[in-house]
Design a protein around this motif. Structure first.
Motif, PDB file in Angstrom:
ATOM      1  N   UNK A 255     -74.340   0.033  23.333  1.00 47.96           N
ATOM      2  CA  UNK A 255     -75.090  -0.909  22.191  1.00 47.96           C
ATOM      3  C   UNK A 255     -75.623   0.124  21.257  1.00 47.96           C
ATOM      4  N   UNK A 256     -75.628   0.011  20.132  1.00 53.72           N
ATOM      5  CA  UNK A 256     -76.431   0.495  19.190  1.00 53.72           C
ATOM      6  C   UNK A 256     -77.302  -0.670  18.477  1.00 53.72           C
TER       7      UNK A 256
ATOM      8  N   UNK B 225     -83.097  -6.392  26.115  1.00 60.74           N
ATOM      9  CA  UNK B 225     -82.109  -6.974  26.847  1.00 60.74           C
ATOM     10  C   UNK B 225     -80.715  -5.973  26.995  1.00 60.74           C
ATOM     11  N   UNK B 226     -80.823  -4.995  26.082  1.00 66.11           N
ATOM     12  CA  UNK B 226     -79.550  -3.958  26.378  1.00 66.11           C
ATOM     13  C   UNK B 226     -79.540  -3.397  27.802  1.00 66.11           C
ATOM     14  N   UNK B 227     -80.759  -3.017  28.016  1.00 67.05           N
ATOM     15  CA  UNK B 227     -81.284  -2.188  29.417  1.00 67.05           C
ATOM     16  C   UNK B 227     -81.177  -3.119  30.505  1.00 67.05           C
ATOM     17  N   UNK B 228     -81.349  -4.434  30.321  1.00 72.44           N
ATOM     18  CA  UNK B 228     -81.513  -5.507  31.353  1.00 72.44           C
ATOM     19  C   UNK B 228     -80.143  -5.707  31.820  1.00 72.44           C
ATOM     20  N   UNK B 229     -79.087  -5.580  30.856  1.00 69.78           N
ATOM     21  CA  UNK B 229     -77.776  -5.776  31.013  1.00 69.78           C
ATOM     22  C   UNK B 229     -76.887  -4.745  31.593  1.00 69.78           C
TER      23      UNK B 229
ATOM     24  N   UNK C  30     -70.436  -1.982  20.492  1.00 68.28           N
ATOM     25  CA  UNK C  30     -71.170  -3.072  19.858  1.00 68.28           C
ATOM     26  C   UNK C  30     -72.632  -2.776  19.250  1.00 68.28           C
ATOM     27  N   UNK C  31     -72.581  -3.148  17.882  1.00 66.52           N
ATOM     28  CA  UNK C  31     -73.765  -2.674  17.179  1.00 66.52           C
ATOM     29  C   UNK C  31     -74.818  -4.143  16.739  1.00 66.52           C
ATOM     30  N   UNK C  32     -76.035  -4.134  17.052  1.00 71.52           N
ATOM     31  CA  UNK C  32     -76.781  -5.303  16.534  1.00 71.52           C
ATOM     32  C   UNK C  32     -77.601  -4.669  15.348  1.00 71.52           C
TER      33      UNK C  32
END
Length: 387
Positions: A217-218, A232-236, A280-282
């Motif tokens: 994730x970016x 959220x990224x780290x939790x996922x 994926x990038x947000x």
């Protein structure tokens, strides 16, 4: 109990003109109807939308504007037909307080995308024609509605149903609520920013299945939305890279939030080294910035979702179709996603980084927000300062 009697005064802070300056303001909420929930507001997050509408940046401010759509509080009264909530429950209200409940998007629990237009928590037009007023106030009234299959639908779907009893409305289909249960273990001050900043990044991550451990994730920008995307990224279980124009945010990204990598987006060598490396990038940045460098960082079939609000974005389409990449947009989430996110945050102890301030500090908080001088979300202590 329900009191469908005279409205009572509600105390809030409002902007009266395009200066956006907030000051105390008394107004009336509607009486609690049979489908309503009245909520004592304890906390309200400060979002850039509060700046936009109090200062009429969008050209449609309906003064006086009482901002605030990241609301956490405690149920103080419910209507006679409300069964999902009771007095004393901890609840939250997000960016909208109603929708048509009957279009294709509402039926898919995507009420934020209601075909007839969701009714926003503030500066919107409610079903009774009044202007909605937000969470910089001591209480709010929102709907809980049960949707029923009507008799015609039942007859079409089940020919054995031929007679409806007097007063029969149909078979309950589902409950649509515009306030959400906050688990008792979760602090109300921390819950407030989840109702906009949190769900704005959570919803597209779930939509594009970016909750699968091992993916990359970016995150562009490290403000209120960006720091929640990292959490959220780290939790996922994702490998998270933060992109920022400011090297001063490196320590926050890596040590405080636990990102795996920090990249200064103006460093061409660092950016080039990441070509075709992310799933994926947000993009949470609201300032002007080119997209082409980030598009090149996506893997084949990668997705970039824009959730920030720059006035314009430019990119060359060749970077999309050659590698089957996608650019998408997203705005908050539906009722199902919001409740799911609140439960997830409570279960995994995910808390936004907040600075709690009194309502008397609201004008200064908005000024600091404009200057990006907050780590990472202001939350107004309504209960203890609005009197």
């Amino acid at each position: 109990m329900s009191s469908a009697t005279a409205n009572e005064d509600c105390l809030g802070w409002a902007a009266r003109d395009e200066s956006g300056v907030l000051s105390p303001y008394k107004f009336s909420r509607r009486a609690v109807g049979r489908d309503d929930v009245s909520i004592k507001i304890t906390h309200c997050g400060v979002c850039y939308a509060d700046v936009g509408w109090t200062r009429n940046k969008n050209g449609d401010a309906k003064y006086p504007v009482v901002p605030g759509h990241e609301i956490a509080g405690i149920v103080r009264e419910v209507g006679t037909d409300v069964h999902h909530f009771k007095v004393g429950d901890h609840v939250g209200v997000g960016t909208y307080v109603n929708s048509c409940r009957d279009c294709e998007f509402c039926n898919k629990k995507l009420e934020a995308n209601c075909a007839k237009g969701a009714i926003y928590t503030f500066n919107g037009i409610d079903t009774d024609g009044t202007v909605t007023k937000g969470g910089y106030s001591d209480y709010i009234v929102v709907h809980e509605r049960q949707v029923f299959y009507n008799v015609v639908t039942l007859l079409q779907e089940n020919e054995t149903i031929a007679i409806a009893l007097p007063g029969f409305k149909g078979i309950p289909q589902e409950l649509i609520v515009y306030c959400f249960t906050i688990p008792d273990s979760y602090p109300l001050a921390s819950a407030a920013p989840l109702l906009c900043a949190g769900i704005t990044v959570y919803a597209p991550m779930m939509r594009y299945k970016m909750n699968q451990p091992g993916k990359s994730l970016g995150v562009i920008g490290l403000g209120g939305l960006g720091h929640m995307a990292v959490k959220f990224g780290k939790a996922f279980g994702l490998n998270v890279t933060v992109f920022s124009t400011s090297i001063s945010k490196r320590e926050e990204a890596l040590s405080l939030l636990g990102a795996d990598k920090f990249v200064v987006s103006s460093d061409q060598e660092e950016m080039q080294a990441l070509v075709k490396s992310l799933d994926f990038i947000i993009d949470t940045a609201s300032g002007e910035h080119p997209l082409d460098p980030y598009i090149s960082i996506l893997k084949t079939a990668g997705v970039l979702v824009v959730v920030g609000a720059p006035s314009e974005l430019k990119f060359k389409p060749v970077g999309l179709f050659i590698e089957m990449r996608t650019i998408a947009g997203s705005v908050v989430g539906g009722t199902k996603d919001i409740q799911e996110m609140l439960n997830f945050c409570a279960a995994h102890r995910i808390y936004p980084q907040i600075e709690v301030v009194p309502i008397q500090y609201a004008n200064e908080a908005l000024e600091r927000l404009v200057k990006n001088d907050v780590k990472f979300r202001f939350v107004i202590d309504i209960e203890n300062s609005l009197k």
